[in-house]
Motif scaffolding. Sequence first.
Motif, PDB file in Angstrom:
ATOM      1  N   GLY A   1     -41.219   3.780  27.032  1.00 31.49           N
ATOM      2  CA  GLY A   1     -40.947   2.396  27.427  1.00 31.49           C
ATOM      3  C   GLY A   1     -39.596   2.206  28.068  1.00 31.49           C
ATOM      4  N   LEU A   2     -39.047   3.251  28.663  1.00 32.21           N
ATOM      5  CA  LEU A   2     -37.719   3.141  29.266  1.00 32.21           C
ATOM      6  C   LEU A   2     -37.778   3.226  30.793  1.00 32.21           C
ATOM      7  CD1 LEU A   2     -35.688   5.364  26.776  1.00 32.21           C
ATOM      8  CD2 LEU A   2     -35.555   2.897  27.009  1.00 32.21           C
TER       9      LEU A   2
ATOM     10  N   GLU B   1     -41.858  -3.894  22.311  1.00 31.69           N
ATOM     11  CA  GLU B   1     -40.488  -3.401  22.404  1.00 31.69           C
ATOM     12  C   GLU B   1     -39.922  -3.140  20.999  1.00 31.69           C
ATOM     13  OE1 GLU B   1     -39.329  -2.903  25.433  1.00 31.69           O
ATOM     14  OE2 GLU B   1     -37.310  -2.276  24.902  1.00 31.69           O
TER      15      GLU B   1
ATOM     16  N   ASP C   1     -38.509   0.255  19.501  1.00 34.50           N
ATOM     17  CA  ASP C   1     -37.137   0.359  18.994  1.00 34.50           C
ATOM     18  C   ASP C   1     -37.091   0.998  17.618  1.00 34.50           C
ATOM     19  OD1 ASP C   1     -35.580  -0.457  21.084  1.00 34.50           O
ATOM     20  OD2 ASP C   1     -35.789  -2.583  20.625  1.00 34.50           O
TER      21      ASP C   1
ATOM     22  N   ARG D   1     -37.537   4.828  18.713  1.00 31.82           N
ATOM     23  CA  ARG D   1     -36.458   5.389  19.527  1.00 31.82           C
ATOM     24  C   ARG D   1     -35.175   5.458  18.717  1.00 31.82           C
ATOM     25  NH1 ARG D   1     -38.048   1.843  24.635  1.00 31.82           N
ATOM     26  NH2 ARG D   1     -36.837   0.262  23.552  1.00 31.82           N
ATOM     27  N   GLY D   2     -34.545   6.598  18.737  1.00 26.48           N
ATOM     28  CA  GLY D   2     -33.301   6.752  17.999  1.00 26.48           C
ATOM     29  C   GLY D   2     -33.546   7.083  16.535  1.00 26.48           C
TER      30      GLY D   2
ATOM     31  N   LEU E   1     -33.186  10.999  22.260  1.00 24.98           N
ATOM     32  CA  LEU E   1     -33.181  11.313  23.689  1.00 24.98           C
ATOM     33  C   LEU E   1     -31.771  11.635  24.159  1.00 24.98           C
ATOM     34  CD1 LEU E   1     -35.334   8.450  23.768  1.00 24.98           C
ATOM     35  CD2 LEU E   1     -35.741   9.790  25.814  1.00 24.98           C
TER      36      LEU E   1
ATOM     37  N   PHE F   1     -29.893  12.227  27.956  1.00 28.23           N
ATOM     38  CA  PHE F   1     -30.122  12.201  29.394  1.00 28.23           C
ATOM     39  C   PHE F   1     -29.104  13.040  30.135  1.00 28.23           C
ATOM     40  CE2 PHE F   1     -31.582   8.030  27.847  1.00 28.23           C
ATOM     41  CZ  PHE F   1     -32.912   8.160  28.164  1.00 28.23           C
ATOM     42  N   GLN F   2     -29.443  13.272  31.391  1.00 37.13           N
ATOM     43  CA  GLN F   2     -28.514  13.928  32.309  1.00 37.13           C
ATOM     44  C   GLN F   2     -27.273  13.049  32.453  1.00 37.13           C
ATOM     45  OE1 GLN F   2     -30.354  14.392  36.084  1.00 37.13           O
ATOM     46  NE2 GLN F   2     -28.881  15.864  36.828  1.00 37.13           N
TER      47      GLN F   2
END
Lengths: 613, 309
Positions: free
Chosen positions: A68-69, A92, A96, A99-100, A105, A107-108
Amino acid sequence: MSSIPTSAEAMGAAHEAPALLALHALSVHFAGVPVVDAVSLAVRAGECLGVVGESGAGKSLTFLAALGLAPSAAAVSGRARFGATELIGCTERALDALRGRHIGLVFQDPMGALTPHLRIGAQLTEPILRHTGCSRRAARARALELLEQVRLAAPARCLQQYPHELSGGMRQRVLLAIALSCDPQLLILDEPTTALDVTIQAQILALLAHIKRERRLGLVLVTHDFAALAGLADRVAVMRAGRVIETGSAAQVFHAPRERYTRELLQAAREPAVPGGAPAARGAGAPVLAVEDLTVRYRQRGARRRRGEIVALQAVTVAIAPGESLAVVGESGCGKSTLTRAALRLVGAAHGRIAWLGREVGAWPERRLRALRRDLQLIFQDPLSSLDPRLSVERLVGEPLEIHHGELDAQARATRVAAMLERVGLDPALATRRPHELSGGQCQRVGIARAMILAPRLLVCDEPLSALDVRAQRQIGALLEALRREQGMSVLWVSHDLGAVRRGCERVLVLYQGAMAELAPSEALFSRPLHPYTRALLAAVPVADPDVQPGRLAQVRLTDGEPPPAGGCAFRTRCPQATARCTEQRPPWIEAGAGRWVACHHFERGADGMLRG
Amino acid sequence: MLGYALRRIAGIVPVLLILLTVSFFVIRLAPGGPFAAARALSARTRAELRQRYGLDRPLAVQYAAYLRALAHGDLGRSYSLRDEPVAGLIGAGLPVSAELGAAALALGALSGIALGMAAVLRRGGVIDRALAPLAAVTLALPSFVIGPLLALIVGVWLRWLPVAGWQPDTPRDLVLPAITLALPLIASIARLTRASLLEVLNASYIRTARARGLGRARVLWRHALRPALVPVVSYLGPAATYLVTGSLVVESVFELPGTGRYLVMGAIDRDYTLVMGMVLVYGTLTLLANLGADLLHAWLDPRVRHEAP
């Protein structure tokens, strides 16, 4: 410490476990155009899935969409199950909660991924406080423990710091700690090492191998580089243009790839970026560029206590003969870019002698330098931002002619520009485009055309490949090498990656913290590196072979040494061979054989004139 | 941070001194003089007046005398307003002007930021779509049009608030003038906030924050808002300058006994002491507002704090 499980063992274990994350026919459309096209993938607990593909293959977007990002303009369809939860179309709030908490996650771009105005401590405790509901004290203790686990040198101080006070490698460790903070079952890493130095990359990869072993979590590693997957991935999926074109066990994909595209990517990861070749005809005469005792100091601004001087470059002496290719190698902050900028008189604070084409130019005013600059051209690391966004390709490539060849009329200029575009492999139809309409590789070709149109005697290449995909890297590397041989010009390569310049350069200068560590003919340096730092750089180059890479990762030291106080050998805090003498004395720059020099106490000339190592 | 603030405050003094010096000489070099425009005065009376106010002395001597008096807190007496001490005039008028300015600034900043955020939270909603045209209209209309218009609607037709005038301790009197003065600020700040917040929400660290499962509200308030306010804060310096000039018009439209009128009056009558008093007051206010903006900026962004000279 347990040994690293082989791919086969991991596969066996993984097959018994149910999928942690299962994507089924996941698609993402932007304005009706599919960017991710019916992707089906699965990751199990204790398993690492490597997803390889070039930029634009949709590999990052696949996982962003599942969680969902994805950007709000993206239309996501298909299914993505995490355990028993369907993620697509989920609220959402429900996302939430995952996630976390259960899915971490990373990221670059570690430089931009931390909120600039919040201290590391605040950002690290935030998900712990939110998801576990523990006390602030407990969260802080947990944060400290996490920073130790990712092997940050001074965790307590780090909690108090702001992101801009940390290096890229440190920030990536912090991001890893944040992702691990709530003991997730699944960790998704999107190009976690792409923006980092090879030595830091090796450390992060080794750390990931360690985490995978200790925690038995599911791991997704998204990357453009097969070498980053070797030794970590148990299964590999290759993506191209939004589709998964090949999946299989790591052993199968690495050793017996089915698809041609996979073979190309693998080959790109295995060959040095700059191809070797016969050295260009060595021209006679004075060096095209020579510096002697070049020192650059910056005065540090800041609060009173921190004010002081930074020595960015310490007494560097080197010369490039006509037709020669020299590589300057070292980690970020080693002074390699400072060296090229000072040698080209682009920074003011330089002391020492600078000679261009045999002429002593250190004291010349800029006006007088301008005519000579035509012969010393530069190409840059970030191809897009080094081009004026408002100018067309044709104007960009023709601009140096306007400046240095005023005698040419528009017609003659256009002819030369067209010929140059063709030479660097750009379709003449692109001449009217602007930089943002081009790919990274195309932008870099424009940069090269712009530099080469003046037929310079020296081309300075400041990390021209590090912002490119592996295949584009090889193409650009080959182009530069071909141009060098055709034109008989000298090339100064600046790179953090010794592997990239392995064959393309005749001599290599290794810099560490602004000072020369080793200078040697390329062959000698690679076959018998003298300085411990050179050996560390060589060991850090990832090898795209799942049978070899685990052993290499196992030998990586997981912590960085703190930068040492002045005096003595700068490398001593990271050197496995450091002795008391290394703390007391700065090692002298001594000749260690034909054309090779080293600054290390472990090499010295005995009374008989022979080198002892 | 404290050291930075103190150094910046100390930096105000020389700037103010330069401002006062330039104003001192420029106003005297301008054609005409304090008593030139007044009714036909005999040459003798004019000479006497000039002597009495020390205007017959060389400029350098006048300047030295001015600085000496200033150092003792004496701003001199007005030439045109029956010998009133300038300090007294300012003391009476400044509270009104300051109250108006502070109210307008607070109103402009708070509702501007709120509107900008509302536009971003509901992209394409009513506020988002109405923001650009409304801001354009508000910025294009001068305050001597907005002011009377508001007075007509709210004061005359609806009779909710007084049309004009001012009594001590009646905040109601300041509502319409403050809104008039704040409207262009609201428009600018709302648009700045909207643009900046949209950009920040695309930043990589916002995605990281969302990936931590922090929830939309927390991501917005804790991670996005502070960086998004940087351009808004940079605008507060120019906004303060706008408030000074804007208040001249608004005070006269709503007949407020503030200090704005003295600036106009002093300049027209060549009332040197009054002009210098006003330059001192408004100069200090503008510099302090800019300083405040810089300190806020340092608070918003730790990188500024660490680089600060």
